[in-house]
Write a protein that holds these residues in place. Structure first.
Motif, PDB file in Angstrom:
ATOM      1  N   LEU A   1     -38.275   4.951 -43.489  1.00 55.89           N
ATOM      2  CA  LEU A   1     -37.094   4.317 -42.600  1.00 55.89           C
ATOM      3  C   LEU A   1     -37.526   3.035 -41.825  1.00 55.89           C
ATOM      4  O   LEU A   1     -36.815   2.276 -41.704  1.00 55.89           O
ATOM      5  N   GLY A   2     -38.663   3.200 -41.235  1.00 59.83           N
ATOM      6  CA  GLY A   2     -39.049   2.095 -40.375  1.00 59.83           C
ATOM      7  C   GLY A   2     -38.482   2.214 -38.976  1.00 59.83           C
ATOM      8  O   GLY A   2     -37.493   3.181 -38.664  1.00 59.83           O
ATOM      9  N   PRO A   3     -38.602   1.151 -38.101  1.00 58.83           N
ATOM     10  CA  PRO A   3     -38.607   1.636 -36.672  1.00 58.83           C
ATOM     11  C   PRO A   3     -36.784   1.486 -36.659  1.00 58.83           C
ATOM     12  O   PRO A   3     -36.183   0.265 -37.355  1.00 58.83           O
ATOM     13  N   VAL A   4     -36.361   2.106 -35.624  1.00 56.50           N
ATOM     14  CA  VAL A   4     -34.728   2.037 -35.337  1.00 56.50           C
ATOM     15  C   VAL A   4     -34.801   2.110 -33.882  1.00 56.50           C
ATOM     16  O   VAL A   4     -35.428   2.970 -33.099  1.00 56.50           O
ATOM     17  N   ALA A   5     -33.801   1.349 -33.405  1.00 52.10           N
ATOM     18  CA  ALA A   5     -33.518   1.382 -31.910  1.00 52.10           C
ATOM     19  C   ALA A   5     -32.514   2.653 -31.366  1.00 52.10           C
ATOM     20  O   ALA A   5     -32.363   2.803 -30.288  1.00 52.10           O
ATOM     21  N   ALA A   6     -31.623   2.859 -32.349  1.00 52.16           N
ATOM     22  CA  ALA A   6     -30.822   4.117 -31.989  1.00 52.16           C
ATOM     23  C   ALA A   6     -30.184   4.803 -33.344  1.00 52.16           C
ATOM     24  O   ALA A   6     -30.515   4.198 -34.410  1.00 52.16           O
ATOM     25  N   VAL A   7     -29.686   5.990 -32.866  1.00 51.24           N
ATOM     26  CA  VAL A   7     -29.040   6.575 -34.038  1.00 51.24           C
ATOM     27  C   VAL A   7     -27.624   6.888 -33.697  1.00 51.24           C
ATOM     28  O   VAL A   7     -27.238   7.098 -32.589  1.00 51.24           O
ATOM     29  N   TYR A   8     -26.801   6.790 -34.880  1.00 48.46           N
ATOM     30  CA  TYR A   8     -25.340   7.028 -34.598  1.00 48.46           C
ATOM     31  C   TYR A   8     -24.934   8.221 -35.516  1.00 48.46           C
ATOM     32  O   TYR A   8     -25.068   8.088 -37.153  1.00 48.46           O
ATOM     33  N   ASP A   9     -24.783   9.589 -35.103  1.00 43.50           N
ATOM     34  CA  ASP A   9     -24.602  10.500 -35.748  1.00 43.50           C
ATOM     35  C   ASP A   9     -23.109  11.039 -35.898  1.00 43.50           C
ATOM     36  O   ASP A   9     -22.702  11.854 -34.776  1.00 43.50           O
ATOM     37  N   ARG A  10     -22.336  10.548 -36.597  1.00 47.82           N
ATOM     38  CA  ARG A  10     -20.955  10.819 -36.799  1.00 47.82           C
ATOM     39  C   ARG A  10     -20.726  12.058 -37.259  1.00 47.82           C
ATOM     40  O   ARG A  10     -19.684  12.934 -37.109  1.00 47.82           O
ATOM     41  N   ALA A  11     -21.422  12.236 -38.658  1.00 47.29           N
ATOM     42  CA  ALA A  11     -20.982  13.234 -39.397  1.00 47.29           C
ATOM     43  C   ALA A  11     -21.961  13.961 -40.142  1.00 47.29           C
ATOM     44  O   ALA A  11     -21.665  14.657 -41.266  1.00 47.29           O
ATOM     45  N   ALA A  12     -23.299  13.988 -39.642  1.00 47.41           N
ATOM     46  CA  ALA A  12     -24.315  14.579 -40.276  1.00 47.41           C
ATOM     47  C   ALA A  12     -24.363  15.887 -39.573  1.00 47.41           C
ATOM     48  O   ALA A  12     -24.416  17.049 -40.414  1.00 47.41           O
ATOM     49  N   LEU A  13     -24.945  16.129 -38.462  1.00 44.65           N
ATOM     50  CA  LEU A  13     -25.207  17.366 -37.739  1.00 44.65           C
ATOM     51  C   LEU A  13     -24.078  18.323 -37.997  1.00 44.65           C
ATOM     52  O   LEU A  13     -24.105  19.464 -38.402  1.00 44.65           O
ATOM     53  N   VAL A  14     -22.556  17.891 -37.941  1.00 46.86           N
ATOM     54  CA  VAL A  14     -21.458  18.765 -38.323  1.00 46.86           C
ATOM     55  C   VAL A  14     -21.198  19.066 -39.558  1.00 46.86           C
ATOM     56  O   VAL A  14     -20.428  19.751 -39.898  1.00 46.86           O
ATOM     57  N   ALA A  15     -21.895  18.229 -40.484  1.00 47.13           N
ATOM     58  CA  ALA A  15     -21.596  18.548 -41.921  1.00 47.13           C
ATOM     59  C   ALA A  15     -22.581  19.609 -42.442  1.00 47.13           C
ATOM     60  O   ALA A  15     -22.514  20.263 -43.564  1.00 47.13           O
ATOM     61  N   LEU A  16     -23.522  20.033 -41.611  1.00 44.08           N
ATOM     62  CA  LEU A  16     -24.463  21.002 -42.105  1.00 44.08           C
ATOM     63  C   LEU A  16     -24.316  22.403 -41.672  1.00 44.08           C
ATOM     64  O   LEU A  16     -24.003  22.555 -40.588  1.00 44.08           O
ATOM     65  N   PRO A  17     -24.611  23.461 -42.564  1.00 41.79           N
ATOM     66  CA  PRO A  17     -24.267  24.787 -41.894  1.00 41.79           C
ATOM     67  C   PRO A  17     -25.533  25.380 -40.992  1.00 41.79           C
ATOM     68  O   PRO A  17     -26.501  24.657 -40.780  1.00 41.79           O
ATOM     69  N   LEU A  18     -25.182  26.370 -40.101  1.00 38.40           N
ATOM     70  CA  LEU A  18     -25.965  26.625 -39.141  1.00 38.40           C
ATOM     71  C   LEU A  18     -27.567  26.977 -39.508  1.00 38.40           C
ATOM     72  O   LEU A  18     -28.370  26.240 -38.606  1.00 38.40           O
ATOM     73  N   GLU A  19     -27.763  27.253 -40.715  1.00 32.87           N
ATOM     74  CA  GLU A  19     -29.357  27.538 -40.965  1.00 32.87           C
ATOM     75  C   GLU A  19     -29.931  26.218 -41.318  1.00 32.87           C
ATOM     76  O   GLU A  19     -31.050  26.103 -41.205  1.00 32.87           O
ATOM     77  N   MET A  20     -29.284  25.315 -41.532  1.00 30.91           N
ATOM     78  CA  MET A  20     -29.826  23.889 -41.834  1.00 30.91           C
ATOM     79  C   MET A  20     -29.821  22.896 -40.582  1.00 30.91           C
ATOM     80  O   MET A  20     -30.691  22.150 -40.588  1.00 30.91           O
ATOM     81  N   ARG A  21     -29.137  23.209 -39.386  1.00 29.26           N
ATOM     82  CA  ARG A  21     -28.942  22.337 -38.563  1.00 29.26           C
ATOM     83  C   ARG A  21     -30.289  22.175 -37.634  1.00 29.26           C
ATOM     84  O   ARG A  21     -30.603  20.974 -37.233  1.00 29.26           O
ATOM     85  N   SER A  22     -30.928  23.189 -37.254  1.00 32.01           N
ATOM     86  CA  SER A  22     -32.128  22.860 -36.645  1.00 32.01           C
ATOM     87  C   SER A  22     -33.147  22.287 -37.288  1.00 32.01           C
ATOM     88  O   SER A  22     -33.856  21.489 -36.534  1.00 32.01           O
ATOM     89  N   ARG A  23     -33.355  22.328 -38.558  1.00 38.11           N
ATOM     90  CA  ARG A  23     -34.299  21.509 -39.373  1.00 38.11           C
ATOM     91  C   ARG A  23     -33.882  20.173 -39.574  1.00 38.11           C
ATOM     92  O   ARG A  23     -34.747  19.336 -39.345  1.00 38.11           O
ATOM     93  N   TYR A  24     -32.686  19.903 -39.585  1.00 37.17           N
ATOM     94  CA  TYR A  24     -32.197  18.628 -39.375  1.00 37.17           C
ATOM     95  C   TYR A  24     -32.673  17.962 -38.322  1.00 37.17           C
ATOM     96  O   TYR A  24     -33.104  16.944 -38.080  1.00 37.17           O
ATOM     97  N   ALA A  25     -32.110  18.584 -37.077  1.00 35.29           N
ATOM     98  CA  ALA A  25     -32.292  17.772 -35.796  1.00 35.29           C
ATOM     99  C   ALA A  25     -33.814  17.426 -35.543  1.00 35.29           C
ATOM    100  O   ALA A  25     -34.023  16.567 -34.974  1.00 35.29           O
ATOM    101  N   GLN A  26     -34.508  18.538 -35.854  1.00 35.06           N
ATOM    102  CA  GLN A  26     -36.251  18.238 -35.629  1.00 35.06           C
ATOM    103  C   GLN A  26     -36.576  17.144 -36.480  1.00 35.06           C
ATOM    104  O   GLN A  26     -37.314  16.386 -36.137  1.00 35.06           O
ATOM    105  N   HIS A  27     -36.129  17.038 -37.763  1.00 33.46           N
ATOM    106  CA  HIS A  27     -36.653  15.788 -38.716  1.00 33.46           C
ATOM    107  C   HIS A  27     -36.026  14.727 -38.326  1.00 33.46           C
ATOM    108  O   HIS A  27     -36.734  13.747 -37.966  1.00 33.46           O
ATOM    109  N   LEU A  28     -34.804  14.564 -37.679  1.00 35.17           N
ATOM    110  CA  LEU A  28     -33.949  13.562 -37.249  1.00 35.17           C
ATOM    111  C   LEU A  28     -35.048  12.866 -35.866  1.00 35.17           C
ATOM    112  O   LEU A  28     -35.186  11.726 -35.798  1.00 35.17           O
TER     113      LEU A  28
END
Length: 212
Positions: free
Chosen positions: A114-141
């Motif tokens: 990915l390389g360095p980023v100054a910020a994240v804009y999450d409009r449709a990612a966390l809400v697109a994932l079912p409960l069992e995937m959201r914790s893994r996604y957030a940690q990964h992000l």
């Protein structure tokens, strides 16, 4: 939720989640990220959102991740850009000046790729994932972005009235995923006009997550 679910949505053009203009909450609250022109933002599960064009027009650089290659092809057509395409491990990268979109499973994306980023804009990612995937996604992000500050948009509604996606993500769940890495600021809550997908009352919330 299988990858095939989203790939089929794009194949059948069942993309009611695709806004036809930049998201009003991005336009209203973007300045809270306190970025400078040229800074690079990461948009997870970005689809072909017009938010990307809005950011590019204002002089920012964009990186994104998206499962559907069809969506990414349409994104570059929409931007009237001819991308260079290469393979990086399990991902394809579509790139043009100031934009890199990684096609494939977001969990295959590393901070090195990915390389360095100054910020994240999450409009449709966390809400697109079912409960069992959201914790893994957030940690990964958090890991791949180095805890870069986030502008996060969530929905809150009675999940029993509609199965999702987009899924209901409560304030408590946002804290569960992100309170260790960020100071959480709820910037605005707005009622979804006509209800979510016209089926049930819902609130859309925009959060500023500031790195601790």
């Amino acid at each position: 939720m299988e990858k095939s679910f989203w790939l089929e949505k794009w194949q059948k053009n069942e993309i009611g989640f695709h806004n036809r203009e930049a998201h009003p909450l991005l336009v209203e609250h973007f300045a809270r990220l306190d970025l400078e022109r040229g800074d690079r933002l990461f948009l997870p599960l970005c689809g072909k959102t017009l938010d990307i064009g809005w950011l590019l027009e204002r002089g920012y650089s964009v990186a994104g991740a998206e499962l559907s290659e069809m969506a990414v092809i349409q994104l570059f057509e929409q931007l009237e850009m001819e991308p260079q395409v290469d393979i990086i491990g399990d991902l394809k990268r579509y790139r043009a000046p100031d934009i890199d979109i990684f096609v494939g499973d977001i969990f295959h994306l590393t901070d090195e790729v990915l390389g360095p980023v100054a910020a994240v804009y999450d409009r449709a990612a966390l809400v697109a994932l079912p409960l069992e995937m959201r914790s893994r996604y957030a940690q990964h992000l958090v890991q791949v972005t180095g805890s870069a500050p986030q502008l996060l948009i969530t929905f809150e509604y009675d999940q029993e009235e509609m199965p999702g996606p987009p899924f209901c993500v409560s304030d408590g769940e946002v804290a569960q995923h992100y309170a260790k890495a960020y100071t959480l600021n709820l910037l605005q809550t707005v009622a979804v006009e006509g209800g979510l997908k016209g089926k049930c009352p819902a609130e859309e919330k925009v959060w500023l997550l500031e790195s601790k």
